[in-house]
Design a protein around this motif. Structure first.
Motif, PDB file in Angstrom:
ATOM      1  N   MET A   1      -3.753 -11.435  -0.227  1.00 46.90           N
ATOM      2  CA  MET A   1      -3.266 -10.293   0.547  1.00 46.90           C
ATOM      3  C   MET A   1      -2.410 -10.781   1.707  1.00 46.90           C
ATOM      4  O   MET A   1      -2.813 -11.675   2.453  1.00 46.90           O
TER       5      MET A   1
ATOM      6  N   TRP B   1      -3.172   2.708  -4.187  1.00 49.94           N
ATOM      7  CA  TRP B   1      -2.976   1.237  -4.133  1.00 49.94           C
ATOM      8  C   TRP B   1      -3.757   0.588  -5.277  1.00 49.94           C
ATOM      9  O   TRP B   1      -3.242  -0.256  -6.017  1.00 49.94           O
TER      10      TRP B   1
ATOM     11  N   HIS C   1      -0.163  -5.406   2.870  1.00 47.35           N
ATOM     12  CA  HIS C   1      -0.631  -4.333   3.754  1.00 47.35           C
ATOM     13  C   HIS C   1       0.458  -4.066   4.787  1.00 47.35           C
ATOM     14  O   HIS C   1       0.710  -4.906   5.644  1.00 47.35           O
TER      15      HIS C   1
ATOM     16  N   TYR D   1      -6.369 -12.838   6.012  1.00 45.77           N
ATOM     17  CA  TYR D   1      -5.206 -12.594   5.157  1.00 45.77           C
ATOM     18  C   TYR D   1      -4.642 -13.954   4.725  1.00 45.77           C
ATOM     19  O   TYR D   1      -4.819 -14.950   5.423  1.00 45.77           O
TER      20      TYR D   1
ATOM     21  N   ASN E   1       0.842  -1.196   0.000  1.00 51.20           N
ATOM     22  CA  ASN E   1       0.000   0.000   0.000  1.00 51.20           C
ATOM     23  C   ASN E   1       0.879   1.249   0.000  1.00 51.20           C
ATOM     24  O   ASN E   1       2.020   1.226   0.475  1.00 51.20           O
TER      25      ASN E   1
ATOM     26  N   CYS F   1      -0.004  -9.608   5.153  1.00 56.34           N
ATOM     27  CA  CYS F   1       0.160  -8.528   6.125  1.00 56.34           C
ATOM     28  C   CYS F   1       1.636  -8.416   6.472  1.00 56.34           C
ATOM     29  O   CYS F   1       2.338  -9.426   6.570  1.00 56.34           O
TER      30      CYS F   1
ATOM     31  N   ALA G   1      -7.408  -1.722   4.102  1.00 57.42           N
ATOM     32  CA  ALA G   1      -6.976  -3.007   3.525  1.00 57.42           C
ATOM     33  C   ALA G   1      -8.179  -3.897   3.233  1.00 57.42           C
ATOM     34  O   ALA G   1      -8.227  -4.572   2.193  1.00 57.42           O
TER      35      ALA G   1
ATOM     36  N   THR H   1      -7.387   4.060  -0.500  1.00 57.42           N
ATOM     37  CA  THR H   1      -7.298   2.957  -1.454  1.00 57.42           C
ATOM     38  C   THR H   1      -6.898   3.414  -2.861  1.00 57.42           C
ATOM     39  O   THR H   1      -6.571   2.593  -3.704  1.00 57.42           O
TER      40      THR H   1
END
Ligand SMILES: O=C(O)C(=O)C[C@]1(C(=O)O)C=C[C@@H](O)C=C1
Length: 355
Positions: free
Chosen positions: A192, A139, A160, A218, A130, A194, A180, A136
């Motif tokens: 995704m 991104w 993220h 995630y 990001n 983290c 996110a 958002t």
């Protein structure tokens, strides 16, 4: 591989030093991570986008040779951060299996486009972190540029890493989770990860943040690990040794999305029905409240009185916050809800008063 209970999800774990610093440090960290058996891929920065020119800028292309050597020895694939087409060519030339676009680069559409163009026709995994702003837009734009350049959803991954802030907080880069989660909603086909290391900025809190990410569905983690964290030339405070990383990962539960157990399903259905009923009441009340705000707006318009009534509003907030304990709600939650109500009330009055 990371310990997983039966039926649990299998996370993707990418870990490695913030910066590749020397051949010895690269090999030692890589070996440690390979030995812990808990990572799928190694990350290592060779070009570092640092705020000040006096900071360590990364070792450059020679670092790619060390990463390639470590990959040949352990069999673990690796990835590096790229910010321009020269980086992409050098990384792919050295056998990188993944490249990631860092937060600062995601914030610059010219750079993102250059990297996307350089990735056209390649097959590597592409991670997009990001941008620094808790929004958002940039991104999303970076993802769209990658997709348009032919980087398909099967090899495009969101990372993220939290968002920049100006004042002190328990986090280095507060997660602002809802941003996110909104990306997740927009791009359900993308995985995704983290990055608790950049979110926390220090070792404390890494495990809790990783666990929260696991429970927010995630797909895995992107973390920093250094064979001698305290001596790291960048981000020393947030790195852990491969052994510490192994312990941390072993403690995380990758719970399943749902389960096929009749009692669980029956309990959930009953509780969700209650929630649906309460939500219906909540919104019916909010609707009534907004109707009253409009009545107030009409009276104010006739009497030429402004919308914002600071003292009255402070009273409302103070009264509700004082009841936080008895209600079993946190003062922060009460403030957030009241803030949203106040903003809507103001908007509704504005329409009535300034049509
Ligand atoms: O009491 C008022 O004067 C209102 O306009 C209502 C209200 C509210 O929604 O409660 C909205 C705006 C003001 O700042 C204070 C309170």
């Amino acid at each position: 591989m990371v310990m997983a209970a039966e039926g649990a999800r299998r996370p993707v774990i990418i870990a490695g030093p913030c910066s590749v610093e020397s051949r010895e440090q690269t090999l030692a960290t890589y070996r440690g991570l390979a030995a812990c058996g808990c990572v799928n891929m190694i990350r290592g920065g060779v070009w570092k986008p640092r705020t000040y020119p006096s900071c360590f800028q990364g070792v450059g292309e020679v670092g790619l040779e060390w990463l390639a050597e470590a990959k040949a020895e352990t069999g673990l694939p690796f990835g590096v951060e790229v910010a321009n087409s020269r980086h992409v060519e050098a990384a792919l030339g050295a056998g990188a299996d993944m490249v990631w676009i860092g937060a600062r680069t995601t914030g610059n559409p010219f750079s993102v486009q250059e990297v996307a163009d350089a990735l056209r026709g390649t097959e590597v995994l592409v991670l997009v972190k990001n941008a620094q702003m808790p929004d958002t837009g940039l991104w999303t734009g970076a993802v769209e540029r990658m997709l348009a350049a032919g980087v398909g959803p099967e090899r495009l991954v969101l990372v993220h890493r939290g968002f920049a802030q100006t004042s002190g907080n328990e986090y280095r880069n507060p997660p602002v989770w809802h941003v996110a989660l909104e990306m997740r909603r927009r791009f359900p086909e993308l995985k995704m990860l983290c990055d608790p290391s950049h979110i926390c900025g220090r070792r404390e809190g890494l495990a809790a943040t990783a666990q929260k990410a696991a429970d927010l569905s995630y797909d895995g983690l992107f973390m920093e690990s250094h064979v001698r964290p305290d001596e790291a030339l960048s981000d020393a405070a947030q790195q852990v040794t491969p052994e510490q990383l192994g312990e941390l990962l072993a403690g995380i539960r990758w719970r399943r999305e749902t389960v096929d157990v009749p009692q669980f399903e029956a309990d959930m259905e009953r509780l969700r029905l209650e929630i649906d009923q309460i939500d219906a009441q909540l919104f019916a009340l909010l609707s009534r409240r907004m109707g009253i705000a409009e009545d107030i707006g009409r009276i104010k318009r006739e009497n030429d009185v402004i919308i914002l009534q600071r003292r009255r509003w402070d009273e409302i907030v103070d009264n509700m916050v004082a009841r936080a304990g008895e209600l079993g709600l946190s003062p922060e939650f009460i403030r957030t809800i009241l803030d949203a109500i106040h903003m809507e009330s103001i908007a509704r009055q504005n329409v009535v008063m300034n049509p």
